[in-house]
Write an enzyme that holds these catalytic residues in place. Sequence first.
Site, PDB file in Angstrom:
ATOM      1  CD  GLU A  49      -2.876   1.230   0.214  1.00  0.00           C
ATOM      2  OE1 GLU A  49      -3.769   0.372   0.203  1.00  0.00           O
ATOM      3  OE2 GLU A  49      -2.794   2.123  -0.650  1.00  0.00           O
ATOM      4  CG  ASP A  85      -0.924   4.718  -0.980  1.00  0.00           C
ATOM      5  OD1 ASP A  85      -1.520   4.150  -1.918  1.00  0.00           O
ATOM      6  OD2 ASP A  85      -1.254   4.587   0.218  1.00  0.00           O
ATOM      7  CB  SER A 119      -5.317   1.504  -2.702  1.00  0.00           C
ATOM      8  OG  SER A 119      -5.838   1.209  -1.452  1.00  0.00           O
TER       9      SER A 119
END
Length: 570
Positions: free
Chosen positions: A288, A292, A487
């Site tokens: 994640e 990002d 995401s």
Amino acid sequence: MVAGLFFISLFSIAIASPAARSNFVVHEKREAIPSSFAKVGPAPSSAKIPLRIGLFSNNFPGLEETLYAVSTPGSALYGQHLSLEEAKAFMEPTAESLSAVTAWLDSHGLKATVTSPYGEWLSVDVTVEQANEMLDANYETFTHIESGKQLVRTLSYSLPANLLPHIEAMHPTTGFGKPLTVGRGPVVTASDRPTVNTTLLPDAVPASCATTVTPACLQAMYGIPTTLATQKTNSIAVAGFIEQFAQTKDLATFLTRFRTDLPSTTTFALRTFDGGSNPQGAADAGIEANLDIQYTVGVASGVPVTFVSGGETFSDGALEGFLDIINNLSGLATVPQVLTTSYGEDEPDQTAATFTKLCNAYAAYGTRGGSILFASGDGGVAGGQSQTCTNFIVAFPSGCPFLTSVGAVSGIPPSETAASFSSGGFSNVFAQPSYQTTAVKTYLTALGTTNSGKFNTTGRGFPDVAAQGVDFDIVNAGTLEGVSGTSCSSPTFASVIGLVNDRRIAAGKSPLGFLNPFLYANGAAFNDVTLGHNTGCNTNGFPAKTGWDPVTGLGTPKFASLLAAALAAA
Ligand SMILES: *[C@@H]1O[C@H](CO)[C@@H](O)[C@H](O)[C@H]1NC(C)=O
Ligand SMILES: *[C@@H]1O[C@H](CO)[C@@H](O)[C@H](O)[C@H]1NC(C)=O
Ligand SMILES: *[C@@H]1O[C@H](CO)[C@@H](O)[C@H](O)[C@H]1NC(C)=O
């Protein structure tokens, strides 16, 4: 400079006798234990509860009014964001609230600490025995069945009647946030990978974008410039939780492979809260965090990016982490102009009071000139992650009207398709804000009776916008991997706003701040997504339709149009 103002102990300034138990008024209660939890038994009476007390702001309506005045294009005050002190003047509790609550705590031998820059949050450690006594509560231990994590919660709590005008929220009480986890990912179906007729691709879009998304695909599809940003005061903050660490080595590999035009040394800054860190060991890579960071540093060319990493001092789900990060960033004299978060939960697990308090902090962040972006969630109409349900489950915190919720699509404009996992729907806590009244009304009229009774037609509709979210290439622990989810979409949209802010600041203008009034006034600056639908609760969820819809919002960004609208906004 301002940090020294916080974490001040409150000294009691009045002596009050403990309220008689008969004066208690139930503040919040929950009828049943959420189905994802099981009761273990009474909590040990000496166990410590880190109690957070949210005091009413002295003038939240005034702050909200100011938020719309500084965020609505055409308003005389557009772009005139507030300083920390100016926001605090609205957000801080009254002296009366502070002394009433201090006296109450003092009567129990307790002293609280102020834990927010505006002074509306206090923290105090209490034992279960004290909490049960002070709140006429019954704290018990519950297990989150899937993870085995235990929470200490009560199904109801009360406040002495004299404190009702002063205390707005308490945590942990009746909220049952699930522990944050990463790794399950959304359920990607065949319809999320629509066949793209490559002979029809716009010239600029590489054919490979039909199956794998890279920064070059996003640049080509949305017209995102590759030229470097110039403004160093501008920044994008990327929220990091649950020991998801962003790796500088993976970023360098990613840039070497996908952004040969950027120096591979381009990197990000680190900020921590709650004792967070960002170790760079071989086993520390987090999918994640890497996603990002790679899709902000790698797309928002030259915009300074800060990874904001939270520690594990909280463990009870997203609410505490979200409160702590926003309170930490709000303590800065200049807040990061964009904050993107790719974590979330389900609205019914929260309490309306604490959710309102969190949402109010986002409103204050907007008055300071910051844009709050959240991934809408990956469970379609079944909440943050897919789960069984009858009525639609609202994802958290997208129901807050003071943030911008980002859904996911796949395919290539002009025939992008809603991702089936893209969470969307209508809040049961927050009513529809006026900026979306027309958009939502048009959608509900077109929807007719589909799904009627399964969602709240008067609630705040989300997401607000969308971006690509299926099959992104990332580098994780040295390996090329494909990831999907909203995401992917939130950092992508954050990069677009970061670049628009760069151009606005270069032109001597303010950053965009709270985005939604500007976005809904400029629907033409989006590729309207009318194909596909989300899923969940054994339904086909909401269909994408002309204009706004609760799967893809207003659509995906057309950079040039958004920039032109942003430069014209005054
Ligand atoms: C792709 O589009 C072209 C041009 O309209 C058309 O001739 C062709 O049949 C299409 N291919 C497929 C597989 O649909
Ligand atoms: C934010 O966190 C940092 C690092 O823990 C700390 O030094 C700073 O005082 C915090 N600021 C606020 C406003 O809480
Ligand atoms: C529907 O949303 C409104 C806010 O618009 C809220 O007040 C109401 O309680 C919600 N209804 C249900 C059944 O949750």
